[in-house]
Structures are given as structure tokens and as C-alpha cells.
Design an enzyme around this catalytic site. Structure first.
Site, PDB file in Angstrom:
ATOM      1  N   SER A   1     -14.360  11.733  -6.955  1.00 46.06           N
ATOM      2  CA  SER A   1     -14.785  10.264  -6.989  1.00 46.06           C
ATOM      3  C   SER A   1     -16.229  10.002  -7.489  1.00 46.06           C
ATOM      4  O   SER A   1     -17.152  11.067  -6.992  1.00 46.06           O
ATOM      5  CB  SER A   1     -14.618   9.858  -5.631  1.00 46.06           C
TER       6      SER A   1
ATOM      7  N   ARG B   1       5.667  -1.163 -17.830  1.00 48.22           N
ATOM      8  CA  ARG B   1       6.793  -0.186 -17.952  1.00 48.22           C
ATOM      9  C   ARG B   1       8.016  -0.659 -17.419  1.00 48.22           C
ATOM     10  O   ARG B   1       9.070  -0.808 -17.955  1.00 48.22           O
ATOM     11  CB  ARG B   1       6.357   1.253 -17.469  1.00 48.22           C
TER      12      ARG B   1
ATOM     13  N   LYS C   1      -4.999   2.565   0.140  1.00 49.64           N
ATOM     14  CA  LYS C   1      -5.704   1.163   0.332  1.00 49.64           C
ATOM     15  C   LYS C   1      -4.586   0.384   1.039  1.00 49.64           C
ATOM     16  O   LYS C   1      -5.074  -0.722   1.834  1.00 49.64           O
ATOM     17  CB  LYS C   1      -5.681   0.842  -1.316  1.00 49.64           C
TER      18      LYS C   1
ATOM     19  N   LEU D   1      -9.801  -1.240 -17.968  1.00 49.71           N
ATOM     20  CA  LEU D   1     -10.188  -0.653 -16.507  1.00 49.71           C
ATOM     21  C   LEU D   1     -10.379   0.762 -16.693  1.00 49.71           C
ATOM     22  O   LEU D   1     -11.194   1.222 -15.729  1.00 49.71           O
ATOM     23  CB  LEU D   1      -9.204  -0.959 -15.586  1.00 49.71           C
TER      24      LEU D   1
ATOM     25  N   ASN E   1     -10.379  -1.921  -0.080  1.00 43.61           N
ATOM     26  CA  ASN E   1     -11.092  -0.785  -0.514  1.00 43.61           C
ATOM     27  C   ASN E   1     -12.364  -0.729   0.007  1.00 43.61           C
ATOM     28  O   ASN E   1     -13.123   0.122  -0.533  1.00 43.61           O
ATOM     29  CB  ASN E   1     -11.083  -0.960  -2.194  1.00 43.61           C
TER      30      ASN E   1
ATOM     31  N   GLY F   1       0.168  -3.716 -17.207  1.00 40.89           N
ATOM     32  CA  GLY F   1       0.123  -3.226 -15.905  1.00 40.89           C
ATOM     33  C   GLY F   1       0.604  -4.027 -14.870  1.00 40.89           C
ATOM     34  O   GLY F   1       0.241  -5.346 -15.075  1.00 40.89           O
ATOM     35  N   ALA F   2       1.237  -3.445 -13.662  1.00 44.60           N
ATOM     36  CA  ALA F   2       1.735  -4.616 -12.479  1.00 44.60           C
ATOM     37  C   ALA F   2       1.316  -3.871 -11.288  1.00 44.60           C
ATOM     38  O   ALA F   2       2.193  -4.087 -10.249  1.00 44.60           O
ATOM     39  CB  ALA F   2       2.936  -4.800 -12.895  1.00 44.60           C
TER      40      ALA F   2
ATOM     41  N   THR G   1      -9.891   4.684  -1.213  1.00 48.36           N
ATOM     42  CA  THR G   1      -9.142   5.079  -2.450  1.00 48.36           C
ATOM     43  C   THR G   1      -7.854   5.529  -2.303  1.00 48.36           C
ATOM     44  O   THR G   1      -7.446   5.706  -1.239  1.00 48.36           O
ATOM     45  CB  THR G   1     -10.090   5.640  -3.406  1.00 48.36           C
TER      46      THR G   1
ATOM     47  N   GLY H   1     -14.178   0.433 -18.392  1.00 43.98           N
ATOM     48  CA  GLY H   1     -14.228   0.258 -16.951  1.00 43.98           C
ATOM     49  C   GLY H   1     -15.538   0.399 -16.062  1.00 43.98           C
ATOM     50  O   GLY H   1     -15.316   0.226 -14.855  1.00 43.98           O
TER      51      GLY H   1
END
Lengths: 290, 290
Positions: free
Chosen positions: B19, B155, B70, B228, B91, B130-131, B66, B251
Site C-alpha cells: 500500500s 469481461r 470494503k 485508474l 474505504n 469494468g463493472a 482496502t 490513476g
């Protein structure tokens, strides 16, 4: 610089805001190149179990434990050193592989603070003021130093007798006497002892004009007077004893050495403090005292 | 200097050792004169409840949360911001008067990282790759920025359709389309959008040669491409887009701005970052990246 690899240590107490341990341990970390930080945690008595579980869950590396948690910390830990089992108190917790290990370092701090004065103890007569948790740790240290006779003087006779019985039963000391501060034999005990140790809070800031005894006339230049109080640095007992030629020592070295002992437990280390570093550190700590 | 008044903050995750938050927040503390330290806590999923109770018992001031905590952190907190209730993730936790308050700062970090590019968003067509959790936060931010059309490419079609439904139902966005990366309409969607945002992990170290899309031919100089991913600083998607004249952003600014938003929540503050400080901080963070 703090990074994600920096270890976390701290002291848990209530109150804790005047603890010198953060100054002390962060000084050690810098001096010995330890990648750690040390903070004060204000933990209420009812919250100690949650704090210890949390310390484990968050991966803290170690904790010091101060008033009023020393007994509960011993009880709540999963592994206890021989000294913790014996004394019933813990002031140092190490978190190793997810388990809380309890230690106490007061006796190590006391012995290591003595320096060359340590030679005085074997075969000597010692008078100990106080019968609380600190006095118990000192009695344990004294049993290891081979004192000949121990007299315990305390405000309450009951607690003095308790400690006497602990010394006999658990520490296998044979020549132990308990008395109150009002006992007429106190003056003979002072005269007959070469070492006086104050393990009461008497004389501690803001009651700096107090002392455990009401007269200092029996103190002479043959005495060594050790006061566990470190704030003020020179207590009234120390000042009066010094005036009469006695050797004196305050509690600051013991504070430093019990902290160093904790660090050595946490890190499986054997750090030693040089005279010059000890003096620098003492100056730093004294600056924090009111 | 650390004292008994120093506040403790940290990030809880599993893994957490890479991190950047400790570097980031300790930089902020120094810059803004905050008496705090910020550490990384390796917390296993089963240990999160104990860690949160412990953080409260020890008087921690705040936590970042993180992967993989979350969702659980949102659930375990006693008070939740509107955004946490909406997005189901937290977060940032603030400990206020013994209660854990949950926040999320990804959407703030995204919006505040845009600078003057923010003007592009109102009335624009946006294609979001992305989702997952990050994409959901970005979609929330986009709803606030007044985009005209949102296309979600992912995807798995199921998750894309889930996010589409979330955008319609919870964010009240009307012009939302979901598709997979294999859908032949993807190329028209790229050409028809002025903004492309990558909220997948594709291209992230050590898979720096990857990208969310297999061809970059539809990208032109009219596009703004936001990735990102911050490690590497220049992703393959960014490099290919830049080659075709597009404006690009990585990002790292978002990371900085979501951290700053957390700090402002913890301290009820409104700290702002000057350009020169942002650049110094980015240099510091990039040095940490492999």
C-alpha cells in the site's frame, strides 16, 4: 520514514496522556535503527479485552501495559512468563504468531538501573517502603540480589503482611519483617538497614513536599536511598538523604531500563545503552516532566 | 515528534504490504502539521470485526479500508454516509466518540483529480471499462458530472448488466448501455465516446503489456483517456492513446485525492494540495512503485 513495513508498538493505560514511554521508545527506535513507531493508547478498563484482540487482529508488534490494566493484561494473555505468573502482573505484551505473550520488566529495570551500586545488595539489610505492585516487583528483584534481611514498611499493615507472606512463600525469603510507618521499630529499621527503597507514590508530583517517612534523622552517609519516583527528579526523600551524606538514586534510570528490557523482549534483541546516550535520553525525558 | 498525544491512523487490508497510503498520509501529516502517524495493518478477513472493535478500544482516529474488506467494513460500521449506503462499500472509517463512521472517497478522489478536464464531462458520452467496485464508484461520480450517455464494457456481461441496472435504478441515469469486450458494438462505442475510463485491473504491474481493449485504432485526438491504474504510471492503454493524440491521465492523482479526502473527513478539515506539492508527492510515490 514510515512505510507499510513499519512496526507498531504502544502503551495502553487509563490515564495515559502523561506517559513518557512514547518519548522513550521512539528515542530507542531511532538510536537502534528500529523501523517502528510507539504511541499511547487510552484504553478504558472495560475495553481492554477488545483492545488486546484488536492489537492481535491489526498485527501490532508489542504493547506496554500501565495502570489500571497490569493485572487484567496478565490474566487475558495466552502465554505468561514465569515472573508474570509469580507476580500476577504484566507490563509488557509481545504479539508472536498471533498469540499474546505477557512479561514484566520492572524487576529487570530496577536491577539494570543499579550500576555499580548493585554490589551493595548481597548480604545487606534492606528497608522497603510500600507494599503495592511496584514494591512486589522490587521484593522479587531483591530476592535475586541475595539481600540478608528485608523490612517492609507500609501505611496499611494488612498489605505489608501480604507482601511479607508472598516473600516467604513464593520468594523463599526467610528474614522478612512487615510493619506500618507508625511502628516504633521503624527508626531502628532505618538505622539498621544500609539500603532504603521507596516504592510508594509519596513525594510524587504534585505532592513534591511529601515523603514516605516523617523524620530523616536516622539516615546517615552509610545509606543508599533509592526512590522509584522520577517526577520530580529529586524527591524530598532524596534531598534529605543527600543532606545527610547518603548516596541517592531516583526512578528515571529504572524507567529507562524497564523500557529497554521491553524492547529487547519484543525484538529478541540485546540492545545496551551507553552512558552518553542514557544522559541524553534523561535530559529529553526530564524536559517532558512538569 | 511522536508523543502521547499523537493520533494513529492506518490502512487495513490483506495484502497490505504494498500500500502507498502510509507514504501518502504521512506526507500529508508533515505538510499540514498534523500530529499523527499512519501505518499499514495486515488484517485477515476473519479478523476484521476484532480489528474494528480494537481500533475503537485503542482510540485510533481513522482507518482506510482496502481489499478485501470494503464491503464488510461498510456492514460493520455503526454509521454510514449516504454514499456508503448507496455503493455498499467503505474505504474510510472515522472513529468519532467511540462510534465507527463509514465513508467512501473514491468518487471524490476521481472528481478532484480531473482538474480542468472536468469540463469535458457534462453532456458527454463516456465509455467505462469494468463493472467492479471501482467502476461503480466512477459511475456514481459520472452521474454527478452530468454525462449524457454511459456505456459499460466488461469481461462478464452479468456484472456489466448489474452495474447498468444500478445506474438506472439507484443513480437515475437513463442512457446506459452494457456490453462485453467481445461485443462488435464496442468499436463504435469507442468512436462515439469522447471519454474512455479504465476501471479494470488490466495493464497493472506486473501485467504492464496488457490493456482492457485489443485494438486502439478507434482512439483519436478528440478522446480523453483516464486509466485508474497507477502502476505503471504510463499504462499500455495510455501510451497507445497518447500515440494517437488523445489526452491521457493515470490513476496516481486519484490515489492522492482520495487520500486527501479521507484526511479531510478524519480532521473535519479542508486541506488543499498545491501543484508543486502534488508533484513532489507524486515523485515520492513513484519511487515506491516497482
Amino acid at each position: 520514514m514510515i512505510s507499510s513495513r513499519t512496526m507498531l508498538f504502544g502503551v495502553a493505560g487509563d490515564p495515559v496522556s502523561h506517559s513518557l514511554s512514547p518519548i522513550l521508545q521512539n528515542y530507542f527506535f531511532k538510536l537502534f535503527g528500529v523501523d517502528g513507531v510507539y504511541l499511547a493508547f487510552h484504553v478504558m478498563p472495560a475495553e481492554l479485552p477488545a483492545a488486546l484482540l484488536g492489537a492481535r487482529a491489526m498485527g501490532l508488534s508489542g504493547l506496554n501495559i500501565t495502570i489500571p490494566h497490569k493485572n487484567s493484561a496478565a490474566r487475558l494473555s495466552e502465554c505468561r512468563s514465569r515472573e508474570v505468573d509469580l507476580l500476577g502482573v504484566a507490563n509488557t505484551l509481545a504479539i508472536r504468531a498471533g498469540k499474546v505473550h505477557a512479561f514484566t520488566t520492572d524487576h529487570i529495570g530496577f536491577v539494570n538501573s543499579l550500576g555499580s551500586e548493585k554490589e551493595r545488595f548481597a548480604g545487606s539489610n534492606v528497608l522497603l517502603f510500600g507494599a503495592g505492585g511496584s514494591a512486589r516487583s522490587i521484593a522479587f528483584a531483591l530476592s535475586g540480589l541475595g539481600v540478608a534481611n528485608l523490612t517492609i514498611a507500609n501505611r496499611s499493615h494488612e498489605r505489608a503482611a501480604d507482601l511479607e507472606s508472598f516473600c516467604r512463600t513464593s520468594l523463599h525469603m526467610t528474614a522478612v519483617t512487615a510493619m506500618t510507618f507508625e511502628h516504633p521499630g521503624l527508626w531502628a529499621a532505618i538505622a539498621g538497614s544500609s539500603i532504603l527503597i521507596n516504592a510508594t507514590a509519596s513525594g510524587m508530583f504534585p505532592h513534591s513536599d511529601e515523603a514516605p517517612i516523617s523524620s530523616f534523622d536516622m539516615i546517615s552517609k552509610s545509606h543508599f536511598v533509592y526512590d522509584l519516583v522520577y517526577n520530580p527528579r529529586n524527591t524530598r526523600l532524596m534531598a534529605e538523604a543527600k543532606k545527610r551524606g547518603a548516596a541517592v538514586q531516583g526512578g528515571l534510570e529504572m524507567l529507562v531500563h524497564q523500557g529497554l528490557a521491553a524492547l529487547n523482549i519484543w525484538l529478541y534483541a540485546d540492545y545496551q545503552l551507553q552512558e552518553t546516550e542514557l544522559n541524553k535520553l534523561k535530559t529529553l525525558l526530564l524536559r517532558e516532566l512538569r
